[in-house]
Design a protein around this motif. Sequence first.
Motif, mmCIF file in Angstrom:
data_model
loop_
_atom_site.group_PDB
_atom_site.id
_atom_site.type_symbol
_atom_site.label_atom_id
_atom_site.label_comp_id
_atom_site.label_asym_id
_atom_site.label_seq_id
_atom_site.Cartn_x
_atom_site.Cartn_y
_atom_site.Cartn_z
ATOM 1 N N LYS A 87 0.836 -1.193 0.000
ATOM 2 C CA LYS A 87 0.000 0.000 0.000
ATOM 3 C C LYS A 87 0.871 1.243 0.000
ATOM 4 N N VAL A 88 0.614 2.135 -0.959
ATOM 5 C CA VAL A 88 1.492 3.281 -1.148
ATOM 6 C C VAL A 88 0.698 4.428 -1.762
ATOM 7 N N ASN A 89 1.105 5.635 -1.463
ATOM 8 C CA ASN A 89 0.498 6.824 -2.060
ATOM 9 C C ASN A 89 1.429 7.346 -3.152
ATOM 10 N N LEU A 90 1.033 7.149 -4.396
ATOM 11 C CA LEU A 90 1.842 7.589 -5.526
ATOM 12 C C LEU A 90 1.393 8.943 -6.057
ATOM 13 N N THR A 114 -8.101 -2.774 -6.021
ATOM 14 C CA THR A 114 -8.984 -2.316 -4.957
ATOM 15 C C THR A 114 -8.633 -3.018 -3.658
ATOM 16 N N LYS A 115 -8.952 -2.369 -2.549
ATOM 17 C CA LYS A 115 -8.645 -2.970 -1.251
ATOM 18 C C LYS A 115 -9.441 -4.257 -1.042
ATOM 19 N N TYR A 196 -3.523 0.059 -2.979
ATOM 20 C CA TYR A 196 -2.793 -1.208 -3.005
ATOM 21 C C TYR A 196 -2.260 -1.475 -4.402
ATOM 22 N N VAL A 197 -1.045 -2.001 -4.441
ATOM 23 C CA VAL A 197 -0.422 -2.375 -5.709
ATOM 24 C C VAL A 197 0.025 -3.822 -5.609
ATOM 25 N N ARG A 452 5.542 -3.353 16.924
ATOM 26 C CA ARG A 452 6.753 -2.588 16.633
ATOM 27 C C ARG A 452 6.857 -2.197 15.163
ATOM 28 N N LEU A 453 6.337 -3.024 14.267
ATOM 29 C CA LEU A 453 6.400 -2.753 12.840
ATOM 30 C C LEU A 453 5.004 -2.791 12.230
ATOM 31 N N GLN A 454 4.730 -1.834 11.346
ATOM 32 C CA GLN A 454 3.484 -1.858 10.583
ATOM 33 C C GLN A 454 3.603 -2.887 9.474
ATOM 34 N N ARG A 455 2.458 -3.314 8.969
ATOM 35 C CA ARG A 455 2.460 -4.321 7.919
ATOM 36 C C ARG A 455 3.254 -3.847 6.691
#
Length: 521
Positions: A87-90, A114-115, A196-197, A452-455
């Motif tokens: 998941k990223v904001n391009l 799509t999610k 999502y990619v 501690r870490l996000q997905r």
Amino acid sequence: MKSEMAYKKCCVVFIIFALAIVQVVGYDTELYESTPCDSDSNVCFEELHGALGDCSCNVDTIDYFNNVKIFPRIQSLVSKDYFRFYKVNLKKECPFWADDSRCAMKYCHIKTCTKESVPGYENGYENEILDETPASKYSKEAQSNCNSDSDHNPDLGYLNMTISAASQFEIAKWKAHDDALENFCECDDKDAEAEYVDLSLNPERYTGYKGPSAHRIWRSIYQENCFRPKVNPYESFPYVLSTDLSNMCLEKRVFYRAVSGMHTSINIHLCSKYLLSEKAVGFVASPEGEWGPNLEEFQRRFDPSQTLGESPNWLKNLYFVYLLEMRALAKAGPYLEREEYYTGNPTEDEETREAIRNMLGVIYSFPDHFNESSMFNGGSQAAKLKVEFREHFRNISRIMDCVGCDKCKLWGKLQTQGLGTALKILFSGKWDGPEDDPEQGRLPLRHKAHERLQRTEIVALFNAFARLSNSIRELENFRNMLSSQKETPKQNIFGGARDSSDKSKVKEHCASSGAKPQIWS
């Protein structure tokens, strides 16, 4: 007579000065536009052996370990559903300059999904409960209804749960401050425009994105965000010369070598997945064209004669950042082994967990891990340097939003976040203390308060390491191709016309994963 001698001396001085200017201007255009050296030479690899520096490992050990043990495991792992979707904001605007050079080529575009199409999304795939902001905990909607209790007295039990807008804003600032103390990257997966990619549908490869816009990205990274010992005498050669690295402290050298290694890895990917022909040939050929290794492009980017002799050090930096990220995986290994890797498919999830344990077990066995404990020791000065180190890398993660090609931006952001996550593991301090009670590992981590870490960080960490592993594997393929050309010097595999036998030889030399790796001497 004397005036004639003086005139000749002036001419000689002028000619030497002119030649120097021509050489500098030649670098000013762009190093990679230079003509490659003799294609029969194997000079790109002559110095790629022995110790790496700043660690106790050597190139030959890593070659064998990666190509035989790590590469097949990590490539299989990142093909799992959990690691395929990122998941990223391009759509974020470049924060540093006006980006007026968007890539219009079809190979620059990406395919989003799509999610709802992401496996397991509908059952809490994103760990959204743990991402709740402090302010939202006190909203009216988040409170349970106590009026249903028969013994509840509203007057005696009254508790004012309201928080002013100003206070909510301040709480959000607190959280942002806390995140900044440990995060080395700008994470945008929670942005409204994030999508999502499917990484398997958008492979990293050469898209044709080049020119001033692309060059500006790396020049800004090296010249404005990497630590430098002094002003570089080659103004248009943005990299730090290896002879100057010894004048820098360990922490600054590690920063530069990590960024350089990531850059080297990306360049190798572009050379190994190059658009050889836009036209598909045959019934089974992809309509997107023919992609494969471009040896001439590899030489143009990494031949020492075209890089002031720096390219062997760039290749060594690839091995260096590989060790750094592998050390982060080992350090966070006990935590990563207890992650659930949930996608909603019990069989797939168990296979993923088993693959993680298997690969981490191999990583634990590596004898010469990078030693981060020798860094940032020395009181207030070291603490100040650590903050500077983190802010420089956060800035690099922001620069990735200035990339004009969506596919390049996708993989640039992913690999930057992967390296940033590795730095967070090594230097945030969260993994420096004793591990939690192993029995707690029976409770899925996505329901734990001590996440501690996000997905997205986990996905980026493993995919970035997979990219480094692939680069080292591709180096062997290019080395074999160079050796083959040396044996048959009249063949020009990528220059000019190519017949079918030439193409079959390229595919034979680059075919791969099952071939027995060679250890470079």
